[in-house]
Scaffold this active site. Sequence first.
Site, PDB file in Angstrom:
ATOM      1  N   GLU A  97       5.901  -1.795   4.511  1.00  0.00           N
ATOM      2  CA  GLU A  97       6.982  -2.756   4.249  1.00  0.00           C
ATOM      3  C   GLU A  97       8.330  -2.342   4.839  1.00  0.00           C
ATOM      4  OE1 GLU A  97       7.123  -3.594   0.061  1.00  0.00           O
ATOM      5  OE2 GLU A  97       5.084  -4.351   0.004  1.00  0.00           O
ATOM      6  N   GLU A 142      -1.824  -4.832  -0.540  1.00  0.00           N
ATOM      7  CA  GLU A 142      -1.211  -4.847  -1.874  1.00  0.00           C
ATOM      8  C   GLU A 142      -1.214  -6.268  -2.395  1.00  0.00           C
ATOM      9  OE1 GLU A 142       2.772  -3.299  -2.407  1.00  0.00           O
ATOM     10  OE2 GLU A 142       2.308  -1.509  -1.231  1.00  0.00           O
TER      11      GLU A 142
HETATM   12  O1  IFM Z   1       5.881  -1.127  -6.052  1.00  0.00           O
HETATM   13  C1  IFM Z   1       6.039  -1.824  -4.858  1.00  0.00           C
HETATM   14  C2  IFM Z   1       5.422  -1.062  -3.710  1.00  0.00           C
HETATM   15  O2  IFM Z   1       5.959   0.212  -3.611  1.00  0.00           O
HETATM   16  C3  IFM Z   1       5.657  -1.791  -2.418  1.00  0.00           C
HETATM   17  N1  IFM Z   1       5.262  -3.172  -2.502  1.00  0.00           N
HETATM   18  C4  IFM Z   1       5.686  -3.931  -3.657  1.00  0.00           C
HETATM   19  C5  IFM Z   1       5.385  -3.184  -4.930  1.00  0.00           C
HETATM   20  C6  IFM Z   1       5.856  -3.999  -6.148  1.00  0.00           C
HETATM   21  O3  IFM Z   1       7.223  -4.213  -6.083  1.00  0.00           O
END
Ligand code: IFM
Length: 457
Positions: A174, A357
């Site tokens: 990210e 994710e």
């Molecule tokens: O916890 C975060 C993660 O570190 C990166 N993506 C989003 C998640 C939730 O906010």
Amino acid sequence: MPRIVPPDDRPPEFPPEFVWGVSTAAYQIEGAATSDGRGPSIWDTFSHTPGRVANGDTGDVACDHYHRWVDDLDLIQALGVGAYRFSVSWSRWLPDGRGRVNRAGASFYDRLVDGLLERGVEPWLCLYHWDLPQALQDEGGWAERDVVDWFGDYAASVMGALGDRVAHVAMLNEPNVVGLMGHLLGIHAPGQTDLAAYAAATHHLNLATGSALSRLRSERSDWRLGTILNLQPVVAEGDGEDDAAASDLLDAAWNGNHLEPLVAGRYPAVMEALIGTAVRDGDMERIRQPLDWFGLNLYSQLRVAADPASLIGLRLVDPPDEAETTAMGWEVAPEALSRQLIDAKARLGDVPIVVTENGAAYRDRPGPDLEVDDLRRTRYLERHVREVEAARAAGVDVRGYFVWSLLDNFEWHEGYAKRFGLVFVDYATQRRVPKRSYRWYQRLVRDGVVPSSADVA
Ligand code: IFM
């Protein structure tokens, strides 16, 4: 865009080779912030600065995974997933960010990788999940062009040591969040609110990704190299031309700034003037690299409207009152996942996609024995996995799905109050208690068929 529906009403099914996994990140779970020679990262500095993180929380102890990793790997094995995505703490590996390798820190990841393989779980290693060594921040961090080489050397060092057992490697997690929240909005480390730093950091994050991809590819051809972006569909509230422009700008800043350079070797048109100041001859060719897989993180969608009073001419709009939201205030919008997957395929072509994710924070209310009946999280996951199935049915080559997250953990500037885990963590005792969602996921992984959340207690 129209809603995508599976071609018939048969139960969604996933083939045996589909990769089911769970994701975590070093600073969010490891703790042991000063143990065994680990150097400080920008998140240590940030979380120890009063007022930066809710409740004054820090990652000093977190889930104490550094000491409890054996139990945590047992939880992963019992879950039945085939893959575990974790990140390496750069400053645990290289306390000064470059130069000397910290043998004790490196051996933690060595044991972790062996422990996963012994349990039949494939390690998916992410090289950077936001915890830049403070020593490198002191030299300019992501806004300094030298970071591209620092990252490449670190990547080569990690893969030189672990790459005989780790094949799936992600460069960055990210980068848009690192750029926007860390350098423009200042709500993440390093806490800057500086447009020039944002532009430079954005470009250097991209250049570091492309350069490390090509460097690692030249070292070994059997590593499966990818990178991870958080993409979210942007929905314009209002149908004026200014709303469309606001939506384009947000889409460029959130999604396009990292995806377009990677796949097309250019910045979105609305960003060129700003980010172009950091671009040198040949950079865009270095950024545009082939990928073995692309990681998509998705939680929700973004609503935006034009706002002439705002400096950048737009404002984020809250979801409508009737919309379901998570504890983060994020709208539950499962169809955003299939839309985004279809859009990603259109941009990436034949690159296999992995949902690296997806998950939700809720105010879990543990029972007397700390058990958590997290029906809303289970339902959230069920609805999103069904959208993965819908996207696959529509022809998107989705190869895997990873839940965020294995454990409740340190949710950055929100601290520990926001719980995303399949496993509840009692931070006072470090006891772990699997939630209903863990059992639901266990069944899905076992059967390859999406169970109804109502059927799993
Ligand atoms: O916890 C975060 C993660 O570190 C990166 N993506 C989003 C998640 C939730 O906010």
